[in-house]
Scaffold this active site. Structure first.
Site, mmCIF file in Angstrom:
data_model
loop_
_atom_site.group_PDB
_atom_site.id
_atom_site.type_symbol
_atom_site.label_atom_id
_atom_site.label_comp_id
_atom_site.label_asym_id
_atom_site.label_seq_id
_atom_site.Cartn_x
_atom_site.Cartn_y
_atom_site.Cartn_z
ATOM 1 N N ASP A 32 -38.546 -2.103 3.364
ATOM 2 C CA ASP A 32 -37.130 -1.851 3.044
ATOM 3 C C ASP A 32 -36.400 -1.532 4.357
ATOM 4 O O ASP A 32 -35.336 -0.924 4.339
ATOM 5 C CB ASP A 32 -37.060 -0.664 2.065
ATOM 6 C CG ASP A 32 -35.783 -0.653 1.227
ATOM 7 O OD1 ASP A 32 -35.109 -1.687 1.153
ATOM 8 O OD2 ASP A 32 -35.470 0.407 0.656
ATOM 9 N N LYS A 92 -36.902 -6.777 2.775
ATOM 10 C CA LYS A 92 -35.438 -6.746 2.620
ATOM 11 C C LYS A 92 -34.798 -7.586 3.721
ATOM 12 O O LYS A 92 -35.173 -7.486 4.887
ATOM 13 C CB LYS A 92 -34.940 -5.310 2.740
ATOM 14 C CG LYS A 92 -33.417 -5.278 2.871
ATOM 15 C CD LYS A 92 -32.764 -4.083 2.329
ATOM 16 C CE LYS A 92 -32.965 -2.817 3.099
ATOM 17 N NZ LYS A 92 -32.440 -1.708 2.282
ATOM 18 N N ASP A 102 -41.906 5.361 9.053
ATOM 19 C CA ASP A 102 -40.461 5.341 9.280
ATOM 20 C C ASP A 102 -40.165 5.987 10.629
ATOM 21 O O ASP A 102 -40.918 6.852 11.102
ATOM 22 C CB ASP A 102 -39.704 6.076 8.173
ATOM 23 C CG ASP A 102 -38.259 5.598 8.052
ATOM 24 O OD1 ASP A 102 -37.951 4.861 7.088
ATOM 25 O OD2 ASP A 102 -37.427 5.941 8.925
ATOM 26 N N TRP A 123 -39.986 4.548 -2.499
ATOM 27 C CA TRP A 123 -40.878 3.396 -2.737
ATOM 28 C C TRP A 123 -42.330 3.872 -2.712
ATOM 29 O O TRP A 123 -43.144 3.448 -3.524
ATOM 30 C CB TRP A 123 -40.651 2.312 -1.668
ATOM 31 C CG TRP A 123 -39.472 1.430 -1.943
ATOM 32 C CD1 TRP A 123 -38.357 1.742 -2.667
ATOM 33 C CD2 TRP A 123 -39.295 0.070 -1.509
ATOM 34 N NE1 TRP A 123 -37.497 0.673 -2.697
ATOM 35 C CE2 TRP A 123 -38.037 -0.365 -1.999
ATOM 36 C CE3 TRP A 123 -40.053 -0.810 -0.745
ATOM 37 C CZ2 TRP A 123 -37.543 -1.649 -1.742
ATOM 38 C CZ3 TRP A 123 -39.564 -2.089 -0.495
ATOM 39 C CH2 TRP A 123 -38.326 -2.507 -0.994
ATOM 40 N N ASP A 148 -41.010 4.230 15.593
ATOM 41 C CA ASP A 148 -40.241 2.983 15.557
ATOM 42 C C ASP A 148 -41.222 1.807 15.533
ATOM 43 O O ASP A 148 -42.007 1.651 16.465
ATOM 44 C CB ASP A 148 -39.364 2.942 16.825
ATOM 45 C CG ASP A 148 -38.458 1.744 16.865
ATOM 46 O OD1 ASP A 148 -38.750 0.739 16.187
ATOM 47 O OD2 ASP A 148 -37.462 1.795 17.603
HETATM 48 C C1 SAM Z 1 -33.082 1.761 3.060
HETATM 49 S S1 SAM Z 1 -34.020 2.926 3.947
HETATM 50 C C2 SAM Z 1 -35.560 2.922 3.099
HETATM 51 C C3 SAM Z 1 -35.568 3.636 1.779
HETATM 52 C C4 SAM Z 1 -36.971 3.730 1.201
HETATM 53 N N1 SAM Z 1 -37.450 2.431 0.753
HETATM 54 C C5 SAM Z 1 -37.064 4.683 0.041
HETATM 55 O O1 SAM Z 1 -37.384 4.232 -1.050
HETATM 56 O O2 SAM Z 1 -36.858 5.885 0.207
HETATM 57 C C6 SAM Z 1 -34.408 2.047 5.418
HETATM 58 C C7 SAM Z 1 -35.289 2.812 6.370
HETATM 59 O O3 SAM Z 1 -35.643 1.987 7.478
HETATM 60 C C8 SAM Z 1 -35.889 2.840 8.574
HETATM 61 N N2 SAM Z 1 -35.950 2.094 9.841
HETATM 62 C C9 SAM Z 1 -34.984 1.331 10.396
HETATM 63 N N3 SAM Z 1 -35.393 0.797 11.558
HETATM 64 C C10 SAM Z 1 -36.671 1.239 11.737
HETATM 65 C C11 SAM Z 1 -37.646 1.009 12.747
HETATM 66 N N4 SAM Z 1 -37.365 0.240 13.813
HETATM 67 N N5 SAM Z 1 -38.868 1.583 12.626
HETATM 68 C C12 SAM Z 1 -39.137 2.360 11.541
HETATM 69 N N6 SAM Z 1 -38.256 2.621 10.557
HETATM 70 C C13 SAM Z 1 -37.028 2.059 10.645
HETATM 71 C C14 SAM Z 1 -34.719 3.816 8.497
HETATM 72 O O4 SAM Z 1 -34.991 4.995 9.221
HETATM 73 C C15 SAM Z 1 -34.601 4.047 6.994
HETATM 74 O O5 SAM Z 1 -35.243 5.213 6.580
#
Ligand code: SAM
Length: 204
Positions: free
Chosen positions: A119, A159, A78, A60, A94
């Site tokens: 996302d 999302k 992330d 993205w 996080d």
């Molecule tokens: C579907 S992936 C995103 C893909 C991204 N949009 C791309 O285009 O490459 C969802 C992401 O959310 C991150 N994620 C989930 N919980 C999170 C949090 N509490 N803080 C930061 N990142 C988080 C995951 O590590 C993961 O990389």
């Protein structure tokens, strides 16, 4: 290799979006979801300032970087490490952690943003009610974050997973945004409960 890993591998090999992403050097097939929404709704303009939450591996941000151009600015966050993508500012941590949340706010140095794209997807436990509650908690956090950083008229793409709380969330955000629409791009797998809410015209 376990049966579920074998099934995942088969699905990846058959998936046209995986092949397209590889051919175009995007880091993930997720880019085609953002691209479809952008083509329909015109999300980006040169010079915009964007925050990308749940950004890894980074497709993205790759797409947004090309769309906002040299005068734009992107902050990507992330919990997982993400390969550098200059000039995108990449933060690791996080978002539910107060320290990381603050660092993300501080990295904007008071500059308001045009668009927050999220996302974010929680690690799934397989227990539907728990996963749904975690997903909604992340969405609420993104909404709260957006309220702090968006400039008037700004937008938010989030999302969600269809289930408990999604309708109430949509109603809640409709009070602060002029237009709220639901999008289910083709690259979002049919069997997945995933969809996106696009909210525009933030009313500070
Ligand atoms: C579907 S992936 C995103 C893909 C991204 N949009 C791309 O285009 O490459 C969802 C992401 O959310 C991150 N994620 C989930 N919980 C999170 C949090 N509490 N803080 C930061 N990142 C988080 C995951 O590590 C993961 O990389």
């Amino acid at each position: 290799m376990s049966q579920s890993s074998r099934n995942w591998l088969k699905q990846q090999q058959r998936d046209p979006f995986v092949r397209l992403a590889r051919n175009h050097e995007y880091r993930s097939r997720a880019v085609y979801k953002l691209m479809e929404i952008d083509r329909k709704d015109g999300l980006f303009r040169p010079g915009q300032s964007i925050v990308d939450l749940g950004a890894a591996p980074g497709s993205w941000s790759q797409y947004a970087r090309a769309r906002v151009g040299n005068t734009g600015r992107i902050i990507a966050l992330d919990i997982l490490p993400m390969e550098p993508l200059p000039p995108v500012t990449v933060l690791q941590g996080d978002i539910t952690d107060a320290g990381i949340y603050r660092i993300c706010l501080e990295s904007l140095a008071g500059q308001m943003v045009d668009l927050v794209i999220s996302d974010l997807a929680p690690n799934l436990t397989g227990i539907r009610s728990t996963d749904q509650a975690r997903s909604m908690a992340l969405a609420e956090l993104v909404y709260e974050f957006s309220g702090r950083v968006l400039q008037p008229g700004g937008g938010m793409l989030i999302k969600l997973f269809q289930g408990e709380g999604t309708d109430a969330f949509r109603k809640e955000i409709s009070q602060r945004f002029e237009r709220v629409v639901v999008r289910k791009p083709a690259a979002s797998r049919d069997h997945s409960r995933e969809f996106y809410i696009l909210a525009r015209g933030y009313d500070v």
